[in-house]
Write an enzyme that holds these catalytic residues in place. Structure first.
Site, PDB file in Angstrom:
ATOM      1  N   PRO A   2       3.508  -0.161   1.672  1.00 50.95           N
ATOM      2  CA  PRO A   2       2.931   0.101   2.928  1.00 50.95           C
ATOM      3  C   PRO A   2       3.518  -1.275   3.577  1.00 50.95           C
ATOM      4  O   PRO A   2       3.268  -2.240   3.124  1.00 50.95           O
ATOM      5  CB  PRO A   2       1.627   0.409   2.623  1.00 50.95           C
ATOM      6  CG  PRO A   2       1.357   0.925   1.293  1.00 50.95           C
ATOM      7  CD  PRO A   2       2.422   0.178   0.588  1.00 50.95           C
ATOM      8  N   GLU A   3       3.872  -0.841   4.779  1.00 49.12           N
ATOM      9  CA  GLU A   3       4.148  -2.147   5.544  1.00 49.12           C
ATOM     10  C   GLU A   3       3.563  -1.648   7.046  1.00 49.12           C
ATOM     11  O   GLU A   3       2.700  -0.907   7.202  1.00 49.12           O
ATOM     12  CB  GLU A   3       5.692  -2.300   5.820  1.00 49.12           C
ATOM     13  CG  GLU A   3       6.495  -2.467   4.458  1.00 49.12           C
ATOM     14  CD  GLU A   3       7.994  -2.804   4.911  1.00 49.12           C
ATOM     15  OE1 GLU A   3       8.443  -3.227   5.540  1.00 49.12           O
ATOM     16  OE2 GLU A   3       8.701  -2.289   3.671  1.00 49.12           O
ATOM     17  N   LYS A  59      -0.399  -6.281   7.648  1.00 53.52           N
ATOM     18  CA  LYS A  59      -0.543  -5.356   6.531  1.00 53.52           C
ATOM     19  C   LYS A  59      -2.030  -5.314   6.089  1.00 53.52           C
ATOM     20  O   LYS A  59      -2.361  -4.097   5.332  1.00 53.52           O
ATOM     21  CB  LYS A  59       0.301  -5.634   5.328  1.00 53.52           C
ATOM     22  CG  LYS A  59       1.652  -5.802   5.453  1.00 53.52           C
ATOM     23  CD  LYS A  59       2.410  -5.975   4.236  1.00 53.52           C
ATOM     24  CE  LYS A  59       3.947  -6.297   4.331  1.00 53.52           C
ATOM     25  NZ  LYS A  59       4.433  -6.794   3.051  1.00 53.52           N
ATOM     26  N   HIS A  92      -6.455   8.899  -8.466  1.00 51.41           N
ATOM     27  CA  HIS A  92      -6.353   7.526  -8.056  1.00 51.41           C
ATOM     28  C   HIS A  92      -7.277   7.345  -6.802  1.00 51.41           C
ATOM     29  O   HIS A  92      -7.061   6.294  -6.234  1.00 51.41           O
ATOM     30  CB  HIS A  92      -4.908   7.432  -7.489  1.00 51.41           C
ATOM     31  CG  HIS A  92      -3.885   7.611  -8.761  1.00 51.41           C
ATOM     32  ND1 HIS A  92      -2.617   8.112  -8.627  1.00 51.41           N
ATOM     33  CD2 HIS A  92      -4.050   7.325 -10.022  1.00 51.41           C
ATOM     34  CE1 HIS A  92      -2.068   8.200  -9.596  1.00 51.41           C
ATOM     35  NE2 HIS A  92      -2.770   7.694 -10.809  1.00 51.41           N
ATOM     36  N   ARG A 111      -1.472   1.862  -8.262  1.00 53.09           N
ATOM     37  CA  ARG A 111      -1.310   0.547  -9.049  1.00 53.09           C
ATOM     38  C   ARG A 111      -2.293  -0.392  -8.992  1.00 53.09           C
ATOM     39  O   ARG A 111      -2.357  -1.418  -9.838  1.00 53.09           O
ATOM     40  CB  ARG A 111       0.003  -0.029  -8.708  1.00 53.09           C
ATOM     41  CG  ARG A 111       1.177   0.984  -8.946  1.00 53.09           C
ATOM     42  CD  ARG A 111       2.764   0.362  -8.864  1.00 53.09           C
ATOM     43  NE  ARG A 111       2.705  -0.803  -9.540  1.00 53.09           N
ATOM     44  CZ  ARG A 111       3.787  -1.545  -9.654  1.00 53.09           C
ATOM     45  NH1 ARG A 111       4.940  -1.201  -8.766  1.00 53.09           N
ATOM     46  NH2 ARG A 111       4.235  -2.548 -10.542  1.00 53.09           N
ATOM     47  N   ARG A 150      13.212 -23.551  10.661  1.00 49.69           N
ATOM     48  CA  ARG A 150      12.599 -23.327   9.252  1.00 49.69           C
ATOM     49  C   ARG A 150      13.712 -23.586   8.154  1.00 49.69           C
ATOM     50  O   ARG A 150      14.977 -23.099   8.454  1.00 49.69           O
ATOM     51  CB  ARG A 150      12.292 -21.780   9.124  1.00 49.69           C
ATOM     52  CG  ARG A 150      11.011 -21.560   9.941  1.00 49.69           C
ATOM     53  CD  ARG A 150       9.637 -22.062   9.417  1.00 49.69           C
ATOM     54  NE  ARG A 150       9.626 -21.637   7.972  1.00 49.69           N
ATOM     55  CZ  ARG A 150       8.490 -22.008   7.223  1.00 49.69           C
ATOM     56  NH1 ARG A 150       7.522 -22.743   7.970  1.00 49.69           N
ATOM     57  NH2 ARG A 150       8.335 -21.637   5.923  1.00 49.69           N
TER      58      ARG A 150
END
Length: 263
Positions: A2-3, A59, A92, A111, A150
């Site tokens: 998931p983003e 997120k 789950h 997971r 950066r």
């Protein structure tokens, strides 16, 4: 994994399913997804409270209650599901929030790489302190400030949540492909015009993806060809796409559209 667009979809699930509804019962079926809070305390803190309007940052999903705020991170396989309280739980389903009208909000995760925190826990507060500005709302000036000077590769910078929060592997590859920038370019080598293009492209990709609640596998997008068998052709120029590990992630790019050195 998931983003930002996926988590924005989970925010809508939470709002539609639970906003304004009282939490009657919290059932923790697997305490392995709890961080800094016990199952007993989670229930005592949240039962009897109402979910108010949720927020998303990068997120992270913030489920406010008018008291403690529940923080949710979905790792690689997490999601939120709205179900009826008498529906059989999925294997789950890790935490179930039964609401006053017998709806049930379920945190489902195969997971268990992330999970749930309470915001009054010092560890949880630090998690958000370490986040950069949200990728969907970051200003051009703040985006430039995050990238200018950066060191390291461009993809690593885009997926660094302390610089800009919400971009993951799929989004970074798609944004770089649409921007015609190589993922291994040194971040500090970008010109002002290239940073402007990168910012505009990020905003455009996010608008489309948030509407879809995922990074959509469109035929004319790089994402639509990640799972093609064998070396897939670039959907823009037809050159065979290349794949390697960059910034620790499987990275896809076009060697013709995204030259490694600045032009």
């Amino acid at each position: 994994m998931p983003e930002l667009p996926d988590v924005e979809g989970f925010r809508r699930v939470l709002a539609d399913c639970a906003q304004g509804r009282m939490i009657e019962r919290v059932e923790v079926r697997d305490a392995g997804v709890l961080h800094g809070v016990s199952a007993r305390r989670l229930g005592s803190e949240l039962e009897g409270r109402k979910f108010t309007e949720p927020e998303r940052h990068g997120k992270w999903l913030l489920a406010h209650t008018g008291g403690p705020t529940l923080l949710l991170h979905f790792g690689m396989t997490g999601r939120l599901v709205c179900a009826a309280a008498d529906d059989e739980p999925h294997p789950h389903d890790r935490v179930l929030f039964t609401l006053v009208d017998r709806r049930q909000l379920r945190y489902r995760d195969q997971r268990k790489l992330k999970g749930l925190w309470l915001a009054d826990d010092p560890q949880a507060a630090k998690l958000l302190d370490d986040q950069g500005p949200d990728a969907q709302t970051v200003s051009r000036a703040d985006f430039d400030a995050a990238l200018t000077g950066r060191r390291g590769r461009l993809k690593a910078a885009l997926t660094d949540q302390s610089l800009v929060a919400g971009l993951g592997n799929l989004l970074a590859d798609e944004i770089l492909w649409q921007s015609r920038l190589h993922p291994s370019r040194p971040t500090g080598s970008l010109t002002d015009d290239e940073r402007a293009t990168l910012y505009r492209t990020m905003r455009s990709v996010l608008r489309t993806s948030v509407r879809a609640e995922c990074v959509p596998p469109r035929d004319n997008w790089l994402t639509g060809h990640r799972d093609d068998p064998g070396p897939a052709p670039c959907p823009r120029c037809g050159t065979r796409l290349r794949s390697s590990r960059i910034a620790g992630r499987t990275t896809l790019w076009c060697p013709n559209c995204q030259p490694e050195s600045a032009s």
